[in-house]
Design a protein around this motif. Structure first.
Motif, mmCIF file in Angstrom:
data_model
loop_
_atom_site.group_PDB
_atom_site.id
_atom_site.type_symbol
_atom_site.label_atom_id
_atom_site.label_comp_id
_atom_site.label_asym_id
_atom_site.label_seq_id
_atom_site.Cartn_x
_atom_site.Cartn_y
_atom_site.Cartn_z
ATOM 1 N N THR A 78 -6.545 -51.257 -9.998
ATOM 2 C CA THR A 78 -7.499 -51.062 -8.711
ATOM 3 C C THR A 78 -6.754 -51.353 -7.375
ATOM 4 O O THR A 78 -6.710 -50.643 -6.622
ATOM 5 C CB THR A 78 -8.755 -51.949 -8.853
ATOM 6 N N GLN A 80 -3.305 -51.339 -7.056
ATOM 7 C CA GLN A 80 -2.504 -50.544 -6.883
ATOM 8 C C GLN A 80 -2.809 -49.228 -6.392
ATOM 9 O O GLN A 80 -2.089 -48.564 -5.628
ATOM 10 C CB GLN A 80 -1.486 -50.243 -8.609
ATOM 11 N N VAL A 81 -3.913 -48.841 -6.813
ATOM 12 C CA VAL A 81 -4.554 -47.601 -6.466
ATOM 13 C C VAL A 81 -4.871 -47.622 -5.023
ATOM 14 O O VAL A 81 -4.581 -46.839 -4.210
ATOM 15 C CB VAL A 81 -5.450 -47.067 -7.184
ATOM 16 N N ALA A 82 -5.350 -48.823 -4.683
ATOM 17 C CA ALA A 82 -5.874 -48.856 -3.285
ATOM 18 C C ALA A 82 -4.671 -48.782 -2.166
ATOM 19 O O ALA A 82 -4.894 -48.340 -0.904
ATOM 20 C CB ALA A 82 -6.778 -50.351 -2.993
ATOM 21 N N ASP A 84 -1.572 -47.277 -3.124
ATOM 22 C CA ASP A 84 -0.520 -46.513 -3.575
ATOM 23 C C ASP A 84 0.640 -47.130 -3.723
ATOM 24 O O ASP A 84 1.725 -46.721 -3.310
ATOM 25 C CB ASP A 84 -0.618 -45.370 -2.632
ATOM 26 N N ARG A 90 -1.882 -43.603 -6.914
ATOM 27 C CA ARG A 90 -3.147 -43.185 -6.450
ATOM 28 C C ARG A 90 -3.578 -41.576 -6.832
ATOM 29 O O ARG A 90 -4.551 -41.393 -7.754
ATOM 30 C CB ARG A 90 -3.513 -43.319 -4.899
ATOM 31 N N CYS A 93 -3.649 -41.499 -10.663
ATOM 32 C CA CYS A 93 -4.958 -42.107 -11.103
ATOM 33 C C CYS A 93 -6.204 -41.075 -10.735
ATOM 34 O O CYS A 93 -7.001 -40.923 -11.653
ATOM 35 C CB CYS A 93 -5.116 -43.261 -10.568
ATOM 36 N N GLU A 94 -6.367 -40.426 -9.542
ATOM 37 C CA GLU A 94 -7.332 -39.780 -9.329
ATOM 38 C C GLU A 94 -7.609 -38.413 -10.374
ATOM 39 O O GLU A 94 -8.596 -38.124 -10.586
ATOM 40 C CB GLU A 94 -7.202 -39.205 -7.931
#
Length: 139
Positions: A78, A80-82, A84, A90, A93-94
């Motif tokens: 979470t 890492q994605v936030a 990027d 990101r 993951c999307e």
């Protein structure tokens, strides 16, 4: 850099679960943890008993999955994605989320994250973020 012990991690998740169930105010990190805990109702019993959570051995030899490691990986992904980081995670993951849904996407990413960490430790090299993102893209 903050390096929590396994007890710190276990206490954090148990406390986030307790606060959420009691309707108390959650910190932003507590809220993220509580969201992932809600996705794993099978962990409720473990998270409800702090003493047992601290005492339990989740070694590979024991054969049981480690709910605290699992939830920690959800939090890591979470974060890492936030931000990027590594770059491209990101978007990867999307894309995976669109095909498999958010929870299953995270579980697929966990496989790649675990592989990256294992390879890094085995080779004695820094984690390879590009290989990690590529692994996620291939899923």
């Amino acid at each position: 850099m903050f390096t929590p012990s396994s007890d710190d991690v276990r206490l954090f998740f148990c406390e986030a679960f307790r606060k959420q169930r009691a309707g108390e105010i959650l910190s932003p990190m507590d809220a993220i943890a509580a969201d992932w805990i809600a996705e794993h109702p099978e962990y409720a019993e473990v998270l409800s008993d702090v003493d047992s959570a601290l005492a339990r051995d989740y070694s590979i030899e024991g054969g049981a999955g480690n709910p605290f490691l699992h939830l920690s990986m959800h939090l890591s992904i979470t974060e890492q994605v936030a931000v990027d980081q590594p770059r491209g995670i990101r978007a990867a993951c999307e894309s995976l989320t669109q095909r498999r849904g958010a929870h299953e996407a995270h579980h697929q990413i966990m496989e790649c994250l675990g592989e990256m960490i294992w390879n890094s430790q085995r080779a004695g090299l820094p984690p390879d973020g590009e290989a990690y993102v590529e692994c996620v893209r291939k899923r």
